[in-house]
Design a protein around this motif. Structure first.
Motif, PDB file in Angstrom:
ATOM      1  N   LEU A  33      40.872  36.426  41.719  1.00 12.02           N
ATOM      2  CA  LEU A  33      39.781  37.257  43.002  1.00 12.02           C
ATOM      3  C   LEU A  33      40.706  37.673  44.189  1.00 12.02           C
ATOM      4  CD1 LEU A  33      37.029  34.441  42.518  1.00 12.02           C
ATOM      5  CD2 LEU A  33      36.845  36.810  42.088  1.00 12.02           C
ATOM      6  N   ILE A  34      41.345  36.865  44.434  1.00  5.64           N
ATOM      7  CA  ILE A  34      42.241  37.318  45.684  1.00  5.64           C
ATOM      8  C   ILE A  34      42.904  38.663  45.511  1.00  5.64           C
ATOM      9  CG2 ILE A  34      44.050  36.724  47.391  1.00  5.64           C
ATOM     10  CD1 ILE A  34      42.878  33.841  47.062  1.00  5.64           C
ATOM     11  N   ALA A  35      43.490  38.741  44.327  1.00  2.71           N
ATOM     12  CA  ALA A  35      44.146  40.059  44.098  1.00  2.71           C
ATOM     13  C   ALA A  35      43.215  41.386  44.038  1.00  2.71           C
ATOM     14  CB  ALA A  35      44.899  39.952  42.753  1.00  2.71           C
ATOM     15  N   GLU A  36      41.848  41.257  43.969  1.00  2.00           N
ATOM     16  CA  GLU A  36      40.849  42.136  44.184  1.00  2.00           C
ATOM     17  C   GLU A  36      41.124  43.382  43.227  1.00  2.00           C
ATOM     18  OE1 GLU A  36      40.108  43.389  48.486  1.00  2.00           O
ATOM     19  OE2 GLU A  36      40.652  41.396  48.900  1.00  2.00           O
ATOM     20  N   GLY A  37      41.136  42.898  41.851  1.00  5.24           N
ATOM     21  CA  GLY A  37      41.502  44.140  40.758  1.00  5.24           C
ATOM     22  C   GLY A  37      42.855  44.331  40.621  1.00  5.24           C
ATOM     23  N   SER A  38      43.722  44.060  41.269  1.00  2.00           N
ATOM     24  CA  SER A  38      45.290  44.594  41.402  1.00  2.00           C
ATOM     25  C   SER A  38      45.646  43.703  40.205  1.00  2.00           C
ATOM     26  CB  SER A  38      45.823  44.474  42.637  1.00  2.00           C
ATOM     27  OG  SER A  38      45.366  45.292  43.560  1.00  2.00           O
ATOM     28  N   PHE A  39      46.871  44.005  39.837  1.00  2.00           N
ATOM     29  CA  PHE A  39      47.695  43.339  38.910  1.00  2.00           C
ATOM     30  C   PHE A  39      48.190  42.161  39.415  1.00  2.00           C
ATOM     31  CE2 PHE A  39      52.086  42.504  36.939  1.00  2.00           C
ATOM     32  CZ  PHE A  39      51.644  42.249  36.052  1.00  2.00           C
ATOM     33  N   PHE A  40      48.106  41.190  38.787  1.00  4.76           N
ATOM     34  CA  PHE A  40      48.828  39.571  39.123  1.00  4.76           C
ATOM     35  C   PHE A  40      49.660  39.208  38.011  1.00  4.76           C
ATOM     36  CE2 PHE A  40      48.941  35.714  41.208  1.00  4.76           C
ATOM     37  CZ  PHE A  40      48.465  35.674  42.469  1.00  4.76           C
ATOM     38  N   PRO A  41      51.066  38.958  38.602  1.00  2.39           N
ATOM     39  CA  PRO A  41      52.068  38.556  37.592  1.00  2.39           C
ATOM     40  C   PRO A  41      52.060  37.121  37.224  1.00  2.39           C
ATOM     41  CG  PRO A  41      52.836  38.862  39.717  1.00  2.39           C
ATOM     42  CD  PRO A  41      51.495  39.414  39.841  1.00  2.39           C
ATOM     43  N   ASP A  42      52.345  36.877  35.967  1.00  2.00           N
ATOM     44  CA  ASP A  42      52.565  35.484  35.429  1.00  2.00           C
ATOM     45  C   ASP A  42      53.497  34.541  36.386  1.00  2.00           C
ATOM     46  OD1 ASP A  42      50.820  36.158  33.173  1.00  2.00           O
ATOM     47  OD2 ASP A  42      52.677  36.960  31.887  1.00  2.00           O
ATOM     48  N   ALA A  43      54.415  35.171  37.014  1.00  2.00           N
ATOM     49  CA  ALA A  43      55.203  34.368  37.705  1.00  2.00           C
ATOM     50  C   ALA A  43      54.681  33.958  38.825  1.00  2.00           C
ATOM     51  CB  ALA A  43      56.689  35.405  38.005  1.00  2.00           C
ATOM     52  N   HIS A  58      54.431  27.126  30.361  1.00  2.00           N
ATOM     53  CA  HIS A  58      53.412  27.408  31.348  1.00  2.00           C
ATOM     54  C   HIS A  58      52.934  28.750  30.782  1.00  2.00           C
ATOM     55  CE1 HIS A  58      57.455  29.693  32.071  1.00  2.00           C
ATOM     56  NE2 HIS A  58      56.703  30.643  32.695  1.00  2.00           N
ATOM     57  N   THR A  59      53.459  29.847  30.320  1.00  2.00           N
ATOM     58  CA  THR A  59      52.869  30.932  29.843  1.00  2.00           C
ATOM     59  C   THR A  59      51.733  31.196  28.835  1.00  2.00           C
ATOM     60  OG1 THR A  59      54.909  32.303  30.084  1.00  2.00           O
ATOM     61  CG2 THR A  59      53.246  33.530  28.791  1.00  2.00           C
ATOM     62  N   GLU A  76      30.280  40.241  31.770  1.00  2.00           N
ATOM     63  CA  GLU A  76      30.199  41.097  32.931  1.00  2.00           C
ATOM     64  C   GLU A  76      31.471  40.931  33.574  1.00  2.00           C
ATOM     65  OE1 GLU A  76      27.021  39.378  35.383  1.00  2.00           O
ATOM     66  OE2 GLU A  76      25.977  38.537  33.609  1.00  2.00           O
ATOM     67  N   VAL A  77      32.362  40.076  33.381  1.00  2.00           N
ATOM     68  CA  VAL A  77      33.727  40.149  34.021  1.00  2.00           C
ATOM     69  C   VAL A  77      34.751  40.377  33.150  1.00  2.00           C
ATOM     70  CG1 VAL A  77      35.308  38.686  35.435  1.00  2.00           C
ATOM     71  CG2 VAL A  77      32.895  38.647  35.704  1.00  2.00           C
ATOM     72  N   GLY A  78      35.688  41.448  33.307  1.00  2.00           N
ATOM     73  CA  GLY A  78      36.790  41.812  32.559  1.00  2.00           C
ATOM     74  C   GLY A  78      38.122  41.070  33.101  1.00  2.00           C
ATOM     75  N   ILE A  79      38.778  40.449  32.315  1.00  2.00           N
ATOM     76  CA  ILE A  79      40.117  39.604  32.870  1.00  2.00           C
ATOM     77  C   ILE A  79      41.046  40.376  31.697  1.00  2.00           C
ATOM     78  CG2 ILE A  79      41.368  37.858  32.852  1.00  2.00           C
ATOM     79  CD1 ILE A  79      38.992  36.100  33.581  1.00  2.00           C
ATOM     80  N   ILE A  80      42.083  41.368  31.939  1.00  2.00           N
ATOM     81  CA  ILE A  80      42.608  42.057  31.277  1.00  2.00           C
ATOM     82  C   ILE A  80      44.081  41.739  31.380  1.00  2.00           C
ATOM     83  CG2 ILE A  80      43.513  44.665  30.769  1.00  2.00           C
ATOM     84  CD1 ILE A  80      40.751  45.056  32.768  1.00  2.00           C
ATOM     85  N   ARG A  81      44.494  41.899  30.189  1.00  2.00           N
ATOM     86  CA  ARG A  81      45.966  41.244  29.986  1.00  2.00           C
ATOM     87  C   ARG A  81      46.983  42.602  30.127  1.00  2.00           C
ATOM     88  NH1 ARG A  81      49.872  37.686  30.813  1.00  2.00           N
ATOM     89  NH2 ARG A  81      51.505  37.797  29.450  1.00  2.00           N
ATOM     90  N   ARG A  82      48.098  42.481  30.743  1.00  2.00           N
ATOM     91  CA  ARG A  82      48.889  43.394  30.953  1.00  2.00           C
ATOM     92  C   ARG A  82      50.301  42.908  30.698  1.00  2.00           C
ATOM     93  NH1 ARG A  82      45.298  46.638  30.715  1.00  2.00           N
ATOM     94  NH2 ARG A  82      44.444  48.096  32.278  1.00  2.00           N
ATOM     95  N   PRO A  83      51.383  43.517  30.618  1.00  2.00           N
ATOM     96  CA  PRO A  83      52.620  42.931  30.248  1.00  2.00           C
ATOM     97  C   PRO A  83      53.101  42.073  31.478  1.00  2.00           C
ATOM     98  CG  PRO A  83      52.716  45.387  29.736  1.00  2.00           C
ATOM     99  CD  PRO A  83      51.239  44.951  30.306  1.00  2.00           C
TER     100      PRO A  83
END
Length: 253
Positions: A33-43, A58-59, A76-83
């Motif tokens: 949520l705090i990322a506000e739609g931006s990419f958030f890395p696994d690390a 952990h992954t 209603e909410v999309g959580i999208i996986r990116r590399p």
């Protein structure tokens, strides 16, 4: 759907609070949520969840937390996986942090335009969004990293709301609140300046001067600094009984 982090992390849908499965799931949700739609890395998610000692799996564990979040929140909410990370899109859902920032920005604009009654109302509305200590039920790593800047934003909005009240002559009404705020945040120069101004306007000049002296000693002892320009100028004005003390404080900056 309504997302909240200005207090315990929460999700409400159709008027009822949705159940989240424990601290780690709340931590993942709050971070996205705090990322506000931006990419958030696994690390970064890993660090927020486990600090510098993540488990070997952990992954996979993050993947499981995200999968459960998807099931809980629905389509209603999309959580999208990116590399190597995720991003979340909340669509038409509301998010208290975004609403807080919007109201705070409108309130500050109203102050700059000299619309102090309107500013006070907007900033009061922003502050009512806070339900308690920010990020109260997430990991210590996330709360310790993201909590302080959010709390600073709340304090800034609170100071702006007090400023708006002083500008429309509510110094008797805000005096008790300012006394508590200076006791709670003794190194906060803006609150001290506001309390000095309110005391002076209430014909308590000696107390206003004593408040300055106490603040000067405290700043020197705790931080090794002298009072800033605003405090010094208000101190000078009180000594001179300058009529400018009845002007809005934002015009002193």
């Amino acid at each position: 759907m309504e997302f909240g982090i200005l207090g315990p992390v929460s999700v409400r849908a159709r008027g009822a609070e949705m159940r989240l499965d424990g601290e780690k799931q709340r931590t993942v949700l709050a971070a996205l949520l705090i990322a506000e739609g931006s990419f958030f890395p696994d690390a970064e998610l890993s660090w927020f969840l486990w600090g510098d000692r993540p488990p070997a799996t952990h992954t996979a564990q993050i993947y499981n937390y995200v999968s459960r979040l998807r099931r809980t929140l629905g389509p209603e909410v999309g959580i999208i996986r990116r590399p190597h990370g995720y991003l979340m899109r909340i669509g038409a859902a509301s998010f208290d942090l975004l609403r807080f920032r919007d109201l705070a920005g409108q309130g500050q604009s109203a102050i700059l335009a000299g619309k102090y009654e309107e500013a006070g109302d907007l900033l009061r509305d922003a502050l009512t969004l806070w339900r308690g200590p920010v990020l109260a039920n997430v990991s210590e790593h996330l709360a310790g990293s993201e909590g302080p800047p959010l709390e600073e934003a709340r304090i800034s909005v609170l100071a702006g709301r007090v400023e708006a009240d002083l500008a429309v002559g509510r110094h008797p009404q805000v005096l008790p609140e300012l006394t508590r705020l200076v006791a709670q945040y003794p190194l906060h120069e803006r609150f001290r300046a506001q309390l000095m101004t309110a005391l002076y306007r209430c014909d308590r000049q000696a107390e206003a001067l004593a408040l300055y002296d106490h603040g000067r000693r405290l700043l020197g002892d705790e931080l090794g600094v002298a009072p800033g320009p605003l405090l010094r100028e208000i101190h000078r004005a009180i000594l001179a009984s300058d009529p400018c003390l009845h002007r809005p404080l934002d015009q002193w900056h």
